[in-house]
Design a protein around this motif. Structure first.
Motif, short mmCIF file in Angstrom:
data_model
loop_
_atom_site.label_atom_id
_atom_site.label_comp_id
_atom_site.label_asym_id
_atom_site.label_seq_id
_atom_site.Cartn_x
_atom_site.Cartn_y
_atom_site.Cartn_z
N THR A 119 48.44 66.28 12.85
CA THR A 119 48.83 65.82 11.52
C THR A 119 49.99 64.83 11.56
O THR A 119 50.24 64.12 10.59
N GLY A 120 50.71 64.79 12.67
CA GLY A 120 51.81 63.85 12.84
C GLY A 120 51.88 63.37 14.27
O GLY A 120 51.82 64.19 15.20
N PHE A 121 51.96 62.07 14.47
CA PHE A 121 52.10 61.48 15.80
C PHE A 121 52.70 60.10 15.58
O PHE A 121 52.02 59.09 15.62
N HIS A 122 54.02 60.09 15.27
CA HIS A 122 54.65 58.85 14.84
C HIS A 122 56.15 58.86 15.13
O HIS A 122 56.73 59.89 15.44
N VAL A 130 57.78 62.38 16.16
CA VAL A 130 57.25 63.59 15.53
C VAL A 130 55.82 63.82 15.99
O VAL A 130 54.99 62.91 15.91
N ILE A 131 55.55 65.03 16.46
CA ILE A 131 54.20 65.45 16.83
C ILE A 131 53.95 66.79 16.16
O ILE A 131 54.71 67.74 16.37
N SER A 132 52.90 66.87 15.33
CA SER A 132 52.62 68.12 14.64
C SER A 132 51.13 68.30 14.48
O SER A 132 50.35 67.35 14.59
N LEU A 162 58.99 54.68 21.98
CA LEU A 162 58.30 55.61 21.08
C LEU A 162 57.03 56.15 21.73
O LEU A 162 56.80 57.36 21.73
N VAL A 163 56.22 55.28 22.30
CA VAL A 163 54.96 55.71 22.92
C VAL A 163 55.24 56.64 24.10
O VAL A 163 54.57 57.67 24.26
N ARG A 164 56.25 56.34 24.90
CA ARG A 164 56.59 57.22 26.03
C ARG A 164 57.07 58.60 25.54
O ARG A 164 56.72 59.62 26.12
N THR A 165 57.85 58.62 24.47
CA THR A 165 58.33 59.89 23.93
C THR A 165 57.18 60.68 23.32
O THR A 165 57.09 61.90 23.51
N LEU A 166 56.28 60.03 22.61
CA LEU A 166 55.11 60.71 22.06
C LEU A 166 54.26 61.30 23.19
O LEU A 166 53.77 62.43 23.09
N ALA A 167 54.08 60.55 24.27
CA ALA A 167 53.29 61.05 25.42
C ALA A 167 53.96 62.26 26.05
O ALA A 167 53.29 63.23 26.42
N LYS A 168 55.28 62.23 26.14
CA LYS A 168 56.02 63.37 26.70
C LYS A 168 55.84 64.61 25.82
O LYS A 168 55.61 65.71 26.31
N GLY A 169 55.90 64.43 24.51
CA GLY A 169 55.68 65.55 23.60
C GLY A 169 54.26 66.07 23.67
O GLY A 169 54.02 67.28 23.63
N TRP A 170 53.28 65.17 23.78
CA TRP A 170 51.88 65.58 23.88
C TRP A 170 51.66 66.39 25.17
O TRP A 170 50.89 67.34 25.20
N GLN A 171 52.38 66.01 26.21
CA GLN A 171 52.32 66.75 27.47
C GLN A 171 52.88 68.17 27.26
O GLN A 171 52.34 69.13 27.81
#
Length: 185
Positions: A119-122, A130-132, A162-171
């Motif tokens: 619902t969140g990836f931004h 934010v990843i939710s 931002l993309v690197r941080t989102l990837a880290k959170g997705w991991q």
């Protein structure tokens, strides 16, 4: 001939001033992947990762205040975000669960099924990513549902950060799912 010189000059200047489009692909897990040292007997099918409409477009999304979201015109995903999320989830789960059969295709008659709704990836105006969402794991007819929310500080400015941080959170989300898969075995 002299009449066309101003027109040619305007066209040349406007071509130089047009912004360049940059494309982003989520990096896969690196050396920071948490490896779970337990075997997983049942294959896992990552059936679907779904995203809402505002994330389903090509542009990377940035939340500019508490109610506004901006979809970038010149900073775009190299391939659809839901596909990138599914592929990196398969890769990250495979890294976290060595020896396990993790796939984005059905694996015979006996397999666990994982579905994820993001619902969140931004990015956000305060420098956070934010990843939710939630994931649902089906194991032997039993469903386990788990919501997730991560708010991570960007380690560097700009869309690359931002993309690197989102990837880290997705991991990190993949690590949570890997632990749930182990508990279900």
């Amino acid at each position: 001939m002299m009449k066309w010189i101003p027109v040619a000059l305007v066209l040349a200047l406007s071509a130089c001033s047009s912004p360049k489009t940059t494309y982003y692909q989520l990096p896969t897990a690196g050396s920071t992947t948490v490896v779970v040292n337990r075997s997983v007997a049942t294959p896992v099918w990552v059936e679907r990762v779904s995203v809402p409409d505002y994330l389903a477009g090509n542009g990377v999304v940035y939340q500019s205040n508490d109610v506004q979201f901006v979809i970038a015109a010149n900073n775009q995903w190299a391939s659809p975000l839901d596909q990138q999320l599914q592929q990196t989830l398969v890769t990250n789960l495979s890294s976290a669960l060595p020896g396990a059969m993790i796939s984005s295709s059905p694996l015979g008659q006996q397999h666990d099924t994982l579905n994820v709704t993001v619902t969140g990836f931004h990015g956000r105006f305060d420098g956070q990513a934010v990843i939710s969402g939630e994931w649902i794991l089906e194991h032997n007819g039993k469903l386990q549902k788990q919501p997730f929310t991560l708010v991570l500080p960007q380690s560097e400015d700009g869309y690359d950060g931002l993309v690197r941080t989102l990837a880290k959170g997705w991991q990190q989300i993949a690590g949570q799912v890997a632990n749930a898969i182990i508990r279900e075995q």
